[in-house]
Motif scaffolding. Structure first.
Motif, PDB file in Angstrom:
ATOM      1  N   MET A 174       6.398  -2.472   5.724  1.00  0.00           N
ATOM      2  CA  MET A 174       6.877  -2.265   4.445  1.00  0.00           C
ATOM      3  C   MET A 174       5.871  -1.123   3.912  1.00  0.00           C
ATOM      4  O   MET A 174       4.615  -1.096   4.260  1.00  0.00           O
ATOM      5  CB  MET A 174       6.842  -3.257   3.776  1.00  0.00           C
ATOM      6  N   GLY A 175       6.407  -0.400   3.079  1.00  0.00           N
ATOM      7  CA  GLY A 175       5.644   0.612   2.350  1.00  0.00           C
ATOM      8  C   GLY A 175       6.046   0.948   1.013  1.00  0.00           C
ATOM      9  O   GLY A 175       6.965   0.569   0.761  1.00  0.00           O
ATOM     10  N   TRP A 176       5.087   1.540   0.123  1.00  0.00           N
ATOM     11  CA  TRP A 176       5.345   1.936  -1.192  1.00  0.00           C
ATOM     12  C   TRP A 176       5.136   3.371  -1.347  1.00  0.00           C
ATOM     13  O   TRP A 176       4.230   3.885  -0.655  1.00  0.00           O
ATOM     14  CB  TRP A 176       4.425   1.044  -2.215  1.00  0.00           C
ATOM     15  N   PHE A 177       6.011   3.935  -1.962  1.00  0.00           N
ATOM     16  CA  PHE A 177       6.152   5.444  -2.209  1.00  0.00           C
ATOM     17  C   PHE A 177       6.220   5.865  -3.477  1.00  0.00           C
ATOM     18  O   PHE A 177       6.540   4.920  -4.251  1.00  0.00           O
ATOM     19  CB  PHE A 177       7.099   5.935  -1.524  1.00  0.00           C
ATOM     20  N   ARG A 178       5.916   7.072  -3.952  1.00  0.00           N
ATOM     21  CA  ARG A 178       6.118   7.588  -5.401  1.00  0.00           C
ATOM     22  C   ARG A 178       6.744   8.891  -5.301  1.00  0.00           C
ATOM     23  O   ARG A 178       6.150   9.716  -4.578  1.00  0.00           O
ATOM     24  CB  ARG A 178       4.996   7.171  -6.088  1.00  0.00           C
ATOM     25  N   GLN A 179       7.194   9.193  -6.663  1.00  0.00           N
ATOM     26  CA  GLN A 179       7.610  10.705  -6.711  1.00  0.00           C
ATOM     27  C   GLN A 179       7.678  10.862  -8.116  1.00  0.00           C
ATOM     28  O   GLN A 179       8.263  10.257  -9.066  1.00  0.00           O
ATOM     29  CB  GLN A 179       8.974  10.766  -6.318  1.00  0.00           C
TER      30      GLN A 179
ATOM     31  N   THR B  92       3.707   8.907   0.001  1.00  0.00           N
ATOM     32  CA  THR B  92       3.198   7.754   0.538  1.00  0.00           C
ATOM     33  C   THR B  92       1.985   7.023  -0.228  1.00  0.00           C
ATOM     34  O   THR B  92       1.015   7.671  -0.347  1.00  0.00           O
ATOM     35  CB  THR B  92       3.175   7.460   1.951  1.00  0.00           C
ATOM     36  N   VAL B  93       2.405   5.976  -0.870  1.00  0.00           N
ATOM     37  CA  VAL B  93       1.110   5.573  -1.531  1.00  0.00           C
ATOM     38  C   VAL B  93       0.428   4.388  -0.777  1.00  0.00           C
ATOM     39  O   VAL B  93      -0.847   4.395  -0.605  1.00  0.00           O
ATOM     40  CB  VAL B  93       1.566   4.733  -2.658  1.00  0.00           C
ATOM     41  N   ALA B  94       1.205   3.495  -0.020  1.00  0.00           N
ATOM     42  CA  ALA B  94       0.560   2.398   0.806  1.00  0.00           C
ATOM     43  C   ALA B  94       1.176   1.788   1.749  1.00  0.00           C
ATOM     44  O   ALA B  94       2.751   1.954   1.519  1.00  0.00           O
ATOM     45  CB  ALA B  94       0.090   1.372  -0.385  1.00  0.00           C
ATOM     46  N   ALA B  95       1.039   1.210   2.845  1.00  0.00           N
ATOM     47  CA  ALA B  95       1.728   0.602   3.811  1.00  0.00           C
ATOM     48  C   ALA B  95       1.153  -0.696   4.266  1.00  0.00           C
ATOM     49  O   ALA B  95      -0.263  -0.799   4.208  1.00  0.00           O
ATOM     50  CB  ALA B  95       2.006   1.676   5.084  1.00  0.00           C
TER      51      ALA B  95
ATOM     52  N   TYR C 145      -3.768   3.258   3.048  1.00  0.00           N
ATOM     53  CA  TYR C 145      -3.616   3.868   1.489  1.00  0.00           C
ATOM     54  C   TYR C 145      -3.831   5.276   1.658  1.00  0.00           C
ATOM     55  O   TYR C 145      -4.490   5.764   2.263  1.00  0.00           O
ATOM     56  CB  TYR C 145      -4.554   2.991   0.630  1.00  0.00           C
ATOM     57  N   ALA C 146      -3.221   5.793   0.470  1.00  0.00           N
ATOM     58  CA  ALA C 146      -3.259   7.166   0.345  1.00  0.00           C
ATOM     59  C   ALA C 146      -4.644   7.377  -0.412  1.00  0.00           C
ATOM     60  O   ALA C 146      -5.148   6.767  -1.185  1.00  0.00           O
ATOM     61  CB  ALA C 146      -2.244   7.813  -0.710  1.00  0.00           C
TER      62      ALA C 146
ATOM     63  N   MET D 184       2.147   5.488   7.564  1.00  0.00           N
ATOM     64  CA  MET D 184       2.352   6.353   6.361  1.00  0.00           C
ATOM     65  C   MET D 184       3.285   7.208   6.572  1.00  0.00           C
ATOM     66  O   MET D 184       3.456   7.961   5.557  1.00  0.00           O
ATOM     67  CB  MET D 184       0.918   6.690   5.871  1.00  0.00           C
ATOM     68  N   ARG D 185       3.927   7.260   7.692  1.00  0.00           N
ATOM     69  CA  ARG D 185       5.048   8.283   7.915  1.00  0.00           C
ATOM     70  C   ARG D 185       6.228   7.995   7.240  1.00  0.00           C
ATOM     71  O   ARG D 185       6.789   7.116   7.547  1.00  0.00           O
ATOM     72  CB  ARG D 185       5.443   8.566   9.642  1.00  0.00           C
TER      73      ARG D 185
END
Length: 125
Positions: free
Chosen positions: A33-38, A46-49, A59-60, A107-108
């Motif tokens: 699972m991952g979190w992304f932001r725009q 990519t913020v975190a996975a 983490y970024a 993070m890809r």
């Protein structure tokens, strides 16, 4: 697989928020699972996975030490993003996503197959 993100809102700089992302179906334990932001006018990042097992995270650089990703399996099927010490530059729409082709905390962005609808986080200065 359907994902539903929630928990966004308006917070002052230095404050905290916790985002949640629930998934449907019985495959959650097989998914990284991952979190992304725009942010407005910017590319999605990519913020975190977190790995399928939950034992590995990434983490970024911009959020290391401030954000924590975690997951709850066992029918709760939820991934969290705890965000502390928020900064105005964290303002963005945050998306959760699931990857079925890998078991690691990747993070890809191109490895993520399923995406939630996004939740807006606004950090005021």
């Amino acid at each position: 697989v359907q994902l539903q993100a929630s928990g966004g809102g308006l917070v002052q700089a230095g404050g905290s928020l916790r985002l949640s992302c629930t998934t449907s179906g019985r495959t959650f334990s097989r998914l990284s699972m991952g979190w992304f932001r725009q942010a407005l006018g910017k590319e999605r990042e990519t913020v975190a996975a977190i790995s399928k097992s939950g034992g590995s995270t990434n983490y970024a650089d911009s959020v290391k030490g401030r954000f924590t990703i975690s997951r709850e399996d066992n029918a709760k099927n939820t991934v969290f993003l705890q965000m502390n010490t928020l900064k105005p530059e964290d303002t963005a729409v945050y998306y959760c996503a699931a990857a079925r082709r890998t078991h690691v905390a990747t993070m890809r962005r191109d490895l993520y197959d399923y995406w939630g609808q996004g939740t807006l986080v606004t950090v005021s200065s």
